[in-house]
Design a protein around this motif. Structure first.
Motif, PDB file in Angstrom:
ATOM      1  N   UNK A  33      -2.791  -2.703   1.420  1.00  0.00           N
ATOM      2  CA  UNK A  33      -3.460  -2.192   2.607  1.00  0.00           C
ATOM      3  C   UNK A  33      -2.792  -0.889   3.002  1.00  0.00           C
ATOM      4  N   UNK A  34      -3.554  -0.006   3.620  1.00  0.00           N
ATOM      5  CA  UNK A  34      -3.041   1.341   3.874  1.00  0.00           C
ATOM      6  C   UNK A  34      -3.139   1.680   5.358  1.00  0.00           C
ATOM      7  N   UNK A  35      -2.031   2.184   5.890  1.00  0.00           N
ATOM      8  CA  UNK A  35      -2.005   2.709   7.255  1.00  0.00           C
ATOM      9  C   UNK A  35      -1.231   4.018   7.255  1.00  0.00           C
ATOM     10  N   UNK A  89       1.136  -4.103  -7.490  1.00  0.00           N
ATOM     11  CA  UNK A  89       0.292  -5.214  -7.026  1.00  0.00           C
ATOM     12  C   UNK A  89       0.986  -6.568  -7.060  1.00  0.00           C
ATOM     13  N   UNK A  90       2.105  -6.656  -7.768  1.00  0.00           N
ATOM     14  CA  UNK A  90       2.852  -7.912  -7.835  1.00  0.00           C
ATOM     15  C   UNK A  90       4.127  -7.856  -6.997  1.00  0.00           C
ATOM     16  N   UNK A 144       0.822  -1.208   0.000  1.00  0.00           N
ATOM     17  CA  UNK A 144       0.000   0.000   0.000  1.00  0.00           C
ATOM     18  C   UNK A 144       0.854   1.256   0.000  1.00  0.00           C
ATOM     19  N   UNK A 145       1.954   1.223   0.749  1.00  0.00           N
ATOM     20  CA  UNK A 145       2.880   2.356   0.764  1.00  0.00           C
ATOM     21  C   UNK A 145       3.559   2.515  -0.593  1.00  0.00           C
ATOM     22  N   UNK A 146       3.878   1.398  -1.255  1.00  0.00           N
ATOM     23  CA  UNK A 146       4.469   1.474  -2.594  1.00  0.00           C
ATOM     24  C   UNK A 146       3.512   2.169  -3.568  1.00  0.00           C
ATOM     25  N   UNK A 147       2.222   1.828  -3.444  1.00  0.00           N
ATOM     26  CA  UNK A 147       1.225   2.428  -4.338  1.00  0.00           C
ATOM     27  C   UNK A 147       1.096   3.927  -4.074  1.00  0.00           C
ATOM     28  N   UNK A 179       6.266   5.127   2.496  1.00  0.00           N
ATOM     29  CA  UNK A 179       5.919   5.802   1.246  1.00  0.00           C
ATOM     30  C   UNK A 179       6.675   7.118   1.069  1.00  0.00           C
ATOM     31  N   UNK A 180       6.660   7.973   2.094  1.00  0.00           N
ATOM     32  CA  UNK A 180       7.299   9.283   1.964  1.00  0.00           C
ATOM     33  C   UNK A 180       8.821   9.184   1.811  1.00  0.00           C
ATOM     34  N   UNK A 181       9.529   8.433   2.681  1.00  0.00           N
ATOM     35  CA  UNK A 181      10.985   8.294   2.455  1.00  0.00           C
ATOM     36  C   UNK A 181      11.322   7.638   1.126  1.00  0.00           C
TER      37      UNK A 181
END
Length: 399
Positions: free
Chosen positions: A209-211, A263-264, A95-98, A219-221
């Motif tokens: 999934x997202x938190x 997604x992969x 989710x962070x990658x997305x 995600x940010x770094x």
């Protein structure tokens, strides 16, 4: 377009693919496993990244007629090694990658955001990168301590070949790793026979999934490191070779292809720097207008290597983890030394850069957020304080 093809570009394109894949695939595997990926998910992520950057590199090079090489985010993967498994496991990391992919797309579409990332002081971005990868750079020497018979050949191959030609140093270490694995590591019965079943490309779909914690700590770094250490230098390398593409559309395209790989299990793709210099250089062709074929061939090479990711990762899984980390660490020593030189070049920002480096390298985690973010915050705070002190310092009036 075919009239621009040349054997020279063919050779350089194959070399681009080999160096780009072989020099850092171990870092990618370690990074994905560092945030909770299983062996299958890590192999799937490696495959997705390689295929995605291959297709992206082919398309943008054909469209622009420029040697625009695409790579996976090696600094981003190194960051993932130390980020730790987030709450919720690998799906949360995905989710962070997305989210990172969306930020890269926005950086290309929304110019102020791109300018904001470019405005992050280069010394701090480099210090953060150095702090992220320093731990992995210790691995080759720890491998020698744990098992001299296994670790020394890899280190010696890297050092000896690197003194002759730095370009082949990491491939030489990888070749030594393969030889050590074949002749020096006891393998279970049927190990090589099992490799035959790994010829099928690995595919593992992961529902994101997202938190909030993973957005801030991963995600940010990941976005900042990918932009500051890969995309922006990638544009600079092209400009050095007198190619001037529009940065925004390129950032957007790499963000979209990142989203396809996520997604992969893939984390991020971006503009290349090292392999871009290879594809855009004189060795690719004497005529700059024909060098884009080197990037196209490189993209085809990434496609092929990506489809073989299952075989590569199954073979690597037979080795002790410290040997894999050793090859990954050797692949990052150049990036580590370069980042520190850039971080501490200017006296006025050295304390801020040192703060960023030390906080990041410490590996601390506060409020579920990794040290890379806190290192950057600490460095920015120190830089702000030092600039404020300069403004408040009374100026000496000369009578």
């Amino acid at each position: 377009m075919l009239k621009h093809f040349s054997p020279q570009s063919l050779f350089m394109g194959l070399l681009v693919a080999f160096v780009g894949f072989a020099s850092s695939f171990a870092v990618i595997l370690q990074g994905l496993k560092g945030v909770g990926a299983s062996d299958l998910q890590a192999a799937s992520g490696l495959m997705a990244l390689s295929v995605s950057m291959g297709i992206c590199g082919i398309l943008v090079s054909i469209k622009t007629r420029m040697p625009i090489s695409i790579a996976w985010s090696t600094p981003g993967a190194a960051l993932l090694v130390t980020a730790g498994v987030p709450a919720g496991g690998f799906p949360t990391a995905v989710g962070a990658f997305l989210a990172c992919a969306a930020l890269i797309v926005l950086a290309g579409l929304f110019r102020p955001l791109g300018r904001a990332i470019a405005a992050i002081p280069s010394p701090l971005a480099n210090a953060m990168l150095g702090g992220v990868i320093v731990g992995l750079c210790f691995a080759p020497f720890k491998a020698v301590e744990q098992s001299p018979a296994l670790g020394l050949p890899i280190l010696i191959a890297w050092a000896v070949v690197g003194t002759i030609n730095r370009l082949y140093a990491v491939p030489a270490a990888l070749a030594a790793f393969v030889l050590v694995l074949i002749f020096g590591v006891p393998l279970p019965d049927g190990a090589f026979a099992a490799l035959g079943s790994a010829l099928v490309p690995p595919v593992a779909f992961v529902m994101p999934q997202f938190t909030l914690a993973s957005m801030i700590s991963i995600a940010l770094p990941l976005f900042i490191v990918t932009m500051a250490s890969q995309n922006i230098p990638g544009i600079a390398v092209l400009k050095v070779h007198d190619y001037h593409p529009r940065p925004g559309p390129l950032f957007t395209v790499t963000g979209l292809f990142t989203a396809l790989a996520v997604p992969f299990g893939g984390h991020a793709i971006n503009l290349a720097a090292v392999t871009a210099a290879m594809a855009a250089g004189h060795d690719a062709h004497a005529d700059p207008a024909r060098r884009y074929w080197a990037a196209i061939i490189g993209g085809v090479g990434y496609l092929v290597l990506g489809l073989m990711a299952g075989l590569v990762t199954s073979f690597v899984a037979l080795a002790p983890p410290i040997l894999i980390e050793s090859v990954a660490g050797l692949a990052l020593i150049g990036a580590f030394s370069g980042s520190l030189v850039a971080a501490f070049r200017e006296p006025s920002t050295r304390e801020a850069a040192a703060t960023t480096f030390l906080v990041t390298a410490s590996g601390i985690s506060l409020l579920g957020i990794s040290s890379a973010f806190w290192g950057l915050i600490g460095g920015l705070a120190m830089l702000g304080l030092s600039r404020l002190a300069i403004r408040l310092k009374p100026r000496r009036i000369i009578p």
